[in-house]
Write an enzyme that holds these catalytic residues in place. Structure first.
Site, PDB file in Angstrom:
ATOM      1  N   LYS C 361      51.594 -31.149  31.592  1.00  0.00           N
ATOM      2  CA  LYS C 361      52.251 -29.886  31.228  1.00  0.00           C
ATOM      3  C   LYS C 361      51.966 -29.511  29.774  1.00  0.00           C
ATOM      4  CE  LYS C 361      54.430 -28.723  35.020  1.00  0.00           C
ATOM      5  NZ  LYS C 361      54.038 -27.469  35.703  1.00  0.00           N
ATOM      6  N   GLU C 364      48.757 -27.805  29.987  1.00  0.00           N
ATOM      7  CA  GLU C 364      48.965 -26.510  30.634  1.00  0.00           C
ATOM      8  C   GLU C 364      49.505 -25.489  29.631  1.00  0.00           C
ATOM      9  OE1 GLU C 364      50.880 -25.247  34.815  1.00  0.00           O
ATOM     10  OE2 GLU C 364      52.354 -25.877  33.346  1.00  0.00           O
ATOM     11  N   GLU C 369      45.031 -18.882  28.743  1.00  0.00           N
ATOM     12  CA  GLU C 369      45.540 -17.826  29.617  1.00  0.00           C
ATOM     13  C   GLU C 369      47.075 -17.830  29.703  1.00  0.00           C
ATOM     14  OE1 GLU C 369      43.418 -20.210  30.351  1.00  0.00           O
ATOM     15  OE2 GLU C 369      43.834 -21.173  32.281  1.00  0.00           O
ATOM     16  N   CYS C 502      56.413 -35.520  41.183  1.00  0.00           N
ATOM     17  CA  CYS C 502      56.809 -35.469  39.779  1.00  0.00           C
ATOM     18  C   CYS C 502      57.699 -36.632  39.347  1.00  0.00           C
ATOM     19  CB  CYS C 502      57.524 -34.164  39.487  1.00  0.00           C
ATOM     20  SG  CYS C 502      56.472 -32.757  39.851  1.00  0.00           S
TER      21      CYS C 502
END
Lengths: 416, 138, 575
Positions: C361, C364, C369, C502
């Site tokens: 994450k 990410e 973007e 997760c």
């Protein structure tokens, strides 16, 4: 007076058109079991350093089920002081090839490899040519000499890693992996190259096998002592006047005689400080210990090992720490780096030696070195590791007054 | 039957003969050919001291400093060559002519000290002879 | 069966059992470092050596099979002596120094070396550490490697290759220079690393850890001009109490909220809220693409490790990915638009923090973007450290509720933490969107022979039966992609990079006292206990979600939703 006994040595034999492979032909007519019987009868012990009986290895390999077996010639000679395989590869390569093919036939392998260390440029060239010629002449290929024996041999060049001389590392190396040792069992004979039963033999062992089948086991077994049959190629180097490769019949002389009669005596000072009888993995012998016969059993009794047959003479006035450092650096650099005791132990020893160029070791330091030596010998993963400190430990044992601080009076009192 | 082309080490040697080292794109291709992660191929290549993943000098000078050669004064030879080339162990000269390596046993222990220049072995060297050989390379 | 004697106790084991397993069967603990149950045997650390039949050479228990008549001594004087020396050598290679020591180490409380030291009973340390001078690898947005702390046990290498099926690490060089490295020494950020962080979980030392964001978060919290909001992912609540001594799976949702408020966050929100939103957007997309037969199957897009994986290894299938952003990024986007508007705060002043069970994450959040919508990502571990260093013991806190607006949470959301959860929720919504009715029961049958892969068929109406798949762990993801490549028909497939989903994420607490599988199992039980204790709700039933669409986004898949909640991907290949 020791003189050479020429069983393996002879005129250069490199041209395939000049050799008829009588040993291989005889083997093909004897049949697999009989060939192995003859090798067993000869009591040939592997010449790479470990001394495992070749006949036993082959017969175990023959018993293995499975239609795919490999036969490998280990020509990755790399232990400092050892150059006898190079001699055979350069002078008598066809005998090596013959021994390899006899072995392959005997165990039922149809594919083989000769793994030559990358630094051996001349042997590589020689073998490349021989393999090409042998294929052209039908000596390699299908139905060799009209028999139902099919065999092809591939040359693999090593790339500068001593540890690949260990058979499981060598197998990993051929498979394209890092040349690290494998955990045994399974042994290569059970599960070796690409998962198939695989025999790995040293160059000299194969040359011996070729001559044994050529001349008959009787001639070989008549040479040497009860426990060490035949002859041994010995690499003489170091502080010696006439270094080189000599062929010695086991038991026909002492280490001292070999050094003096064949080697022309010590070249650095009047006598050796010590002699390494079997390569860097074997314990040092003092001048007074050199009066031992040249055979597996006698050298073992003297507290060392015959190893690969590399005799290194170290002259009287040499600096011990300098020698220790060379030995230690070799093992440190050449461990595969997989198991912790060998990698970290040899690194730590080298580190300690480097800090002692001009001063003696304390008792505690020597104890640490001994502890590391014990841990490596007991827990390292392969033979290279397990024996990596034998020489260094033996030098500490044999030269305490030169290497180790005297226990001071005050310490003695304190220790009480 | 394995062809020598199927043997990783032989393939890698051949690539090195072509380029002088093993370029990155070739490692990517080896990874595909041998169906291994490319890190693993890279790690395997790096295991071997005669394989290079970076360009080396035109001449790779290897001097043995193992015990037997050491007893034949390989260290003096080494110092003379280092001094002449101005290189430490493992370094390549700025003109890309020489790479110097101190190596373990080269298997000519009876004829020390020894030096390899690329594939060629020189034995029983003196400092003078060694420098002459290097001079001829220039 | 094989009969043998271990430490004077008779044992009977199945053929093929190793001495290590046999000893554990009779509760004899043999120390190990390079051994990990789910990985292949490496046999490098040699700490598990034992005496067999009094032989001179000790045998590695991890790699030696039990055999009839063996007499094994696991803790004989000789074995204990050798182990002490081995351990001294290991510590000397671990580079402990002033700068690099246990107090500042990320693994100060979960260091396996310390556990092993205790197991062995270390009484001496005589060797000097040998400094290796290797450079730290800061190339990745997610993970830092400190090679000087690495003891070369090979576990990260095997984890990455065997469990995740990637293999970004390898041993390089040999002898004293042996080191773990990446392709061409490029560093983790410059190769096909998915940032999943499973290597961190396997590392027995602190050689691998996340890129810390905690300093940035402290700064933001101390800055009075900043409005700092935080979201917490579902898998965090069943693990956050672990650093405070609780068992894995202890549910501490309310205590976590309470702790974060004490830390000074201006808003504490539940990522479940945007998880519902993801489901709405993704479900809408599934329905549309299934109806139009457009690039099927639809592949889920919420696991950033999986996204990087597909970008590297199956770039031809990027068009199959759902364009929906992950819940984390949806939250970030909404926090700086809708929430800013509602709360009357300048978006410039909003700092968005995530607490995630995940290291990927972090990467990410740094994807160009994503416009920097999420400023900082803390792993469960980092969040635990921050809370602890603020003098708070989470276990002692009262429960508090998430802040409103984005905080209405309900059962179905919590199972996003486990593999299969996203798909289940998405299917419920898709079913509703197509039929207008609620789907009561979904039966996802595991398929024989393919561990970690699940397939199911869900009849929607007379004309349509949805074929769905679930894969967790990247090895399984690869297997699933190969099935798809071979032409097996799916409509919708869920992917999670980490084994177990997760809850097994690379950012979760590391246990030195139990295996990662044991911890995973307990956390899973925690997740389902939340789920069963709550009234089930469907994403499309969530009143806050309805309100968000009504007031701000329009409807699922609208232009505005696309602008804020959808993204695009990069074909990376292996370059």
């Amino acid at each position: 007076m020791v003189i050479e006994k020429k069983f393996l040595k002879g005129n250069p034999l490199k041209d395939i058109s000049e050799y008829d492979f009588p040993g291989l032909r005889r083997a093909l007519s004897l049949g697999q079991e009989n060939v192995i019987q003859e090798i067993s009868d000869s009591m040939l012990l592997g010449r790479g350093g470990a001394g495992f009986p070749t006949g036993t290895k082959w017969s175990l390999a023959l018993e293995q089920a499975g239609d795919k077996k490999y036969f490998i010639c280990n020509a990755d000679e790399g232990e400092p002081g050892t150059f006898k395989d190079r001699f055979l590869l350069e002078e008598r390569p066809l005998k090596v090839l013959e021994g390899l093919m006899i072995g392959a036939y005997a165990v039922g392998a149809d594919e083989g490899f000769i793994y030559i260390r990358g630094e051996y440029d001349l042997p590589i060239k020689i073998f490349r040519e021989i393999l090409e010629d042998a294929r052209d002449e039908g000596i390699l290929g299908k139905n060799i000499f009209g028999s139902d024996f099919d065999f092809d041999l591939t040359l693999v060049r090593g790339a500068g890693a001593y540890v690949c001389g260990d058979e499981t590392s060598l197998i990993n190396s051929i498979e394209g992996k890092r040349g690290i040792s494998r955990i045994k069992p399974p042994y290569p004979i059970q599960e070796g190259l690409f998962g198939n039963p695989t025999v790995v033999n040293n160059v000299e062992s194969l040359a011996c096998a070729a001559e044994i089948i050529n001349k008959g086991a009787g001639e070989f077994v008549a040479l040497g002592t009860d426990n060490s049959r035949g002859t041994k190629l010995v690499s003489l180097s170091g502080d010696i006047n006439l270094p080189g490769v000599y062929e010695i019949e086991f038991g026909c002389g002492t280490l001292e005689e070999i050094i003096n009669d064949l080697g022309g005596g010590v070249s650095y000072g009047n006598k050796p400080k010590f002699v390494i009888p079997g390569g860097l993995s074997t314990a040092a012998l003092l001048p007074e210990e050199l009066n031992c016969g040249y055979s597996y059993e006698d050298i073992e009794e003297a507290g060392s090992s015959l190893g690969s047959g590399a005799i290194i003479v170290v002259g009287e006035s040499r600096d011990l720490v300098e020698i220790l450092l060379k030995v230690s650096r070799f093992y440190m650099d050449e461990t595969c780096g997989t198991c912790f005791p060998c990698r970290e132990g040899n690194k730590q020893i080298n580190f300690m030696l480097n800090q002692h160029k001009n001063k003696k070791f304390t008792r505690q330091e020597v104890e640490i070195i001994k502890d590391i030596g014990d841990a490596i010998a007991a827990a390292a993963r392969c033979g290279l590791g397990q024996t990596s400190l034998s020489l260094i430990e033996s030098i500490f044992d044999k030269f305490p007054e030169e290497l180790i601080e005297e226990v001071r009076h005050s310490e003695k009192v304190r220790n009480r | 039957m394995k062809k020598s082309n199927d043997i990783f080490l032989e393939t890698v040697h051949n690539i090195q003969q072509t380029y002088g080292y093993i370029p990155e794109r070739e490692i990517n291709q080896l990874a595909e050919k041998f169906d291994q992660p490319r890190a693993k191929i890279y790690g395997a290549i790096k295991f071997y001291s005669m394989l290079y993943t970076e360009p080396t000098g035109k001449y790779i000078i290897r001097i043995c400093d193992s015990l037997s050669c050491h007893l034949k004064d390989s260290h003096d030879l080494l110092l003379a060559v280092q001094d002449y080339l101005g290189l430490e162990d493992g370094e390549t000269s700025s003109d890309q002519l020489f790479t110097l390596e101190i190596v373990e046993c080269l298997g000519h222990c009876g004829e020390g000290p020894v030096m390899m220049v690329n594939d060629k072995m020189y034995t029983e060297l003196t400092k003078g002879k060694a420098l002459e050989i290097l001079q001829d390379c220039k | 069966m094989k009969r043998l004697e271990i430490d004077n106790i008779e044992v009977e084991v199945e053929p093929g059992t190793t001495l290590l397993e046999a000893a554990r069967k009779i509760n004899v603990n043999i120390p190990t470092l390079c051994y990990e149950e789910e990985l292949s045997i490496f046999g490098g650390c040699r700490l598990c050596v034992v005496e067999v039949n009094g032989g001179e050479l000790l045998k590695p228990a991890c790699a030696t099979e039990a055999d009839d008549g063996m007499i094994v001594k696991t803790h004989s004087p000789r074995v204990r002596e050798v182990r002490q020396t081995l351990f001294e050598l290991i510590i000397a290679s671990h580079d402990i120094s002033c700068e690099l020591n246990c107090l500042t180490c990320t693994r100060q409380s979960s260091c396996e070396l310390r556990v092993v030291a205790e197991d062995i009973g270390i009484s001496r340390m005589r060797l000097n550490p040998i400094y290796r001078g290797l450079e730290k690898d800061f190339s990745s947005h997610s993970i830092v490697r400190e090679p000087n702390k690495c003891i070369t046990c090979d576990r990260c290498i095997r984890k990455c290759e065997e469990i995740q099926g990637i293999g970004i690490f390898a041993n390089s060089a040999r002898g004293p220079e042996t080191e773990v490295t990446t392709f061409q020494d490029k560093g983790m950020g410059n190769v096909e690393c998915t940032n999943c962080g499973q290597c961190i979980i396997s590392c027995p030392t602190g050689a691998l850890h996340e890129v810390y964001h905690s300093e940035g978060v402290w700064d933001a919290l101390y800055d009075e001009n900043k409005h700092v909001v935080v979201q917490t992912a579902p898998a965090v609540r069943v693990a956050i109490a672990e650093p405070f001594g609780a068992e894995p799976g202890t549910v501490a949702t309310g205590q976590l909220v309470s702790a974060l408020k004490r830390l000074g966050f201006d808003g504490v929100f539940d990522t479940n809220f945007t998880a519902y939103l993801t489901i709405m957007e993704e479900g809408t997309e599934v329905v549309k693409r299934v109806t139009e037969n457009d690039n099927l199957p639809v592949l889920t897009s919420c696991s950033p490790g999986w996204i990087k994986f597909i970008e590297h290894f199956y770039p031809d299938y990027l068009k199959n990915l759902s364009t929906a952003k992950s819940p984390q990024q949806m939250f970030g986007a909404l926090a700086k638009t809708y929430y800013a508007e509602q709360a009357g705060v300048d978006p410039e002043d909003i700092v968005v923090v995530s607490i995630m069970p995940c290291t990927a994450k972090k990467f990410e959040s740094r994807r160009p973007e994503m416009n920097g919508d999420v400023d900082f990502v803390l792993t469960t571990r980092e969040a635990g450290m921050m809370i602890k260093s603020a003098g708070i013991n989470i276990c002692d806190l009262p429960e508090e509720n998430y802040d409103n607006l984005m905080g209405v949470s309900s059962g179905a959301g919590d199972i996003f933490a486990a593999s299969g959860g996203v798909m289940e929720a998405a299917l419920r919504s898709a079913y509703y969107l197509i039929t207008g009715e609620e789907l009561e029961d979904i039966d996802i049958k595991p398929v024989r022979g393919l561990t970690g892969l699940k397939k199911a068929e869900v009849p929607i109406n007379e004309d349509l039966t949805l074929k769905v798949g679930v894969a967790h762990g990247l090895s399984n993801a690869r297997k699933m992609m190969e099935l798809i490549k071979e032409g097996e028909e799916f409509h919708f497939v869920e992917f999670m990079a980490c084994p177990g989903g997760c809850i097994g994420g690379g950012g979760q607490p590391i246990r030195a006292d139990m295996t990662s599988e044991e911890a995973l199992q307990k956390r899973l039980e925690g997740v389902y206990s939340i789920d069963s204790s709550k009234k089930m709700r469907r994403s499309h039933e969530n009143p806050m979600i309805q309100k968000l669409y009504d007031e701000f986004l329009g409807k699922p898949g609208s232009h505005k939703a696309h602008k804020l909640l959808h993204t695009e991907y990069t074909a990376r290949g292996l370059n």
